[in-house]
Design a protein around this motif. Structure first.
Motif, PDB file in Angstrom:
ATOM      1  N   ILE A 153       0.888  -1.129  -0.138  1.00 60.29           N
ATOM      2  CA  ILE A 153       0.051  -0.094   0.095  1.00 60.29           C
ATOM      3  C   ILE A 153       0.864   1.069  -0.013  1.00 60.29           C
ATOM      4  CG2 ILE A 153      -1.872   1.197   1.201  1.00 60.29           C
ATOM      5  CD1 ILE A 153      -2.661  -1.605   0.197  1.00 60.29           C
ATOM      6  N   VAL A 154       0.638   2.160  -1.050  1.00 60.13           N
ATOM      7  CA  VAL A 154       1.365   3.257  -1.011  1.00 60.13           C
ATOM      8  C   VAL A 154       0.148   4.330  -0.867  1.00 60.13           C
ATOM      9  CG1 VAL A 154       2.454   4.950  -2.412  1.00 60.13           C
ATOM     10  CG2 VAL A 154       2.867   2.565  -2.843  1.00 60.13           C
ATOM     11  N   ASP A 155       0.737   5.050   0.159  1.00 63.75           N
ATOM     12  CA  ASP A 155      -0.416   6.414   0.672  1.00 63.75           C
ATOM     13  C   ASP A 155       0.220   7.793  -0.020  1.00 63.75           C
ATOM     14  OD1 ASP A 155      -2.192   8.102   1.895  1.00 63.75           O
ATOM     15  OD2 ASP A 155      -1.809   7.379   3.858  1.00 63.75           O
ATOM     16  N   VAL A 195       7.047   3.199   2.509  1.00 64.42           N
ATOM     17  CA  VAL A 195       5.841   2.141   2.607  1.00 64.42           C
ATOM     18  C   VAL A 195       5.842   1.402   3.771  1.00 64.42           C
ATOM     19  CG1 VAL A 195       4.793   0.152   1.524  1.00 64.42           C
ATOM     20  CG2 VAL A 195       5.687   2.084   0.120  1.00 64.42           C
ATOM     21  N   GLU A 196       4.853   1.158   4.417  1.00 63.70           N
ATOM     22  CA  GLU A 196       4.796   0.269   5.537  1.00 63.70           C
ATOM     23  C   GLU A 196       4.518  -1.275   5.203  1.00 63.70           C
ATOM     24  OE1 GLU A 196       2.168  -0.682   9.716  1.00 63.70           O
ATOM     25  OE2 GLU A 196       1.915   1.246   8.736  1.00 63.70           O
ATOM     26  N   LEU A 197       5.703  -1.961   5.272  1.00 59.93           N
ATOM     27  CA  LEU A 197       5.609  -3.202   4.628  1.00 59.93           C
ATOM     28  C   LEU A 197       5.300  -4.163   5.808  1.00 59.93           C
ATOM     29  CD1 LEU A 197       9.481  -3.454   3.009  1.00 59.93           C
ATOM     30  CD2 LEU A 197       7.323  -2.837   2.003  1.00 59.93           C
ATOM     31  N   PRO A 198       4.356  -5.127   5.166  1.00 57.73           N
ATOM     32  CA  PRO A 198       4.023  -6.329   6.172  1.00 57.73           C
ATOM     33  C   PRO A 198       4.979  -7.282   6.708  1.00 57.73           C
ATOM     34  CG  PRO A 198       3.105  -6.611   3.791  1.00 57.73           C
ATOM     35  CD  PRO A 198       3.918  -5.535   3.782  1.00 57.73           C
ATOM     36  N   ALA A 199       4.485  -7.627   7.969  1.00 47.34           N
ATOM     37  CA  ALA A 199       5.599  -8.169   9.121  1.00 47.34           C
ATOM     38  C   ALA A 199       6.368  -9.502   7.889  1.00 47.34           C
ATOM     39  CB  ALA A 199       4.675  -8.706  10.076  1.00 47.34           C
TER      40      ALA A 199
END
Length: 201
Positions: free
Chosen positions: A147-149, A164-168
């Motif tokens: 997801i890119v905000d 980008v907040e990457l999944p764990a």
């Protein structure tokens, strides 16, 4: 590990082009399952069900189950071939997946809050440099998308992987630079901005 599809299959006793052609004449899709330090197995899939699974999307990034004469095998599709003219499914390569496996997968990029981007409000253009990002991910937690905000993104801005907040447990395969995913070009400058961003890659 949540599996997104299941396909019934039968063993294809003979390998080779002749056996594959014979399978297609019977409305079957020839395929192979390999990996996990086990012998490769040639199989046939029902054409209709295999084609429907392919066209649902995410075929190369979703974990599935092959029911091979009652044996449930967890797999991920690594490649598939379409007929060059008629575009129907001709062959699939599946890789066995262990529950604790790490996989290299192309993850789609999804953009959100485009209506809250200052640059787009001012007539800028979103230039997507990467529609997917190759990542190493746990088989038990393959993300549907990155997801890119775009909230607050202004004219001339670039969206990099670091933002980008990457999944764990998920990491990009490119680790030597903060690569660009997209840019917001000024009106009339879209092509130049896209070429500049691609030059960074």
């Amino acid at each position: 590990m949540a599996n997104s599809y299941e396909l019934k299959a039968t063993v294809r006793e003979r390998a080779g082009k002749g056996a594959a052609r014979a399978a297609r004449r019977q409305n079957l899709v020839p395929a192979v399952i390999y990996g996990d330090k086990k012998p490769a197995v040639t199989i046939n899939l029902p054409f209709k069900e295999a084609s429907m699974t392919l066209h649902k999307g995410g075929f190369l990034s979703h974990i599935g189950t092959i029911d091979l004469d009652g044996e449930k095998i967890t797999v991920i599709a690594k490649d598939f071939h379409l007929h060059p003219v008629k575009d129907f499914l001709m062959h699939v390569d599946f890789m066995r997946v262990a529950a604790d496996a790490q996989l290299t997968v192309e993850i789609p990029v999804k953009f959100i809050n485009e209506d809250k981007s200052q640059g787009l409000k001012l007539g800028g253009t979103l230039n997507i440099v990467r529609h997917t990002v190759e990542m190493v991910v746990p088989a038990s937690n393959i993300p549907e998308a990155i997801i890119v905000d775009l909230e607050g993104a202004g004219l001339g801005s670039s969206q990099h992987i670091s933002a980008v907040e990457l999944p764990a447990g998920c990491t990009p395969t490119i680790t030597d630079r903060d690569f660009t995913i997209s840019t917001i070009a000024t009106p009339g400058g879209g092509a130049a901005a896209a070429e500049e961003a691609e030059g960074e890659e």
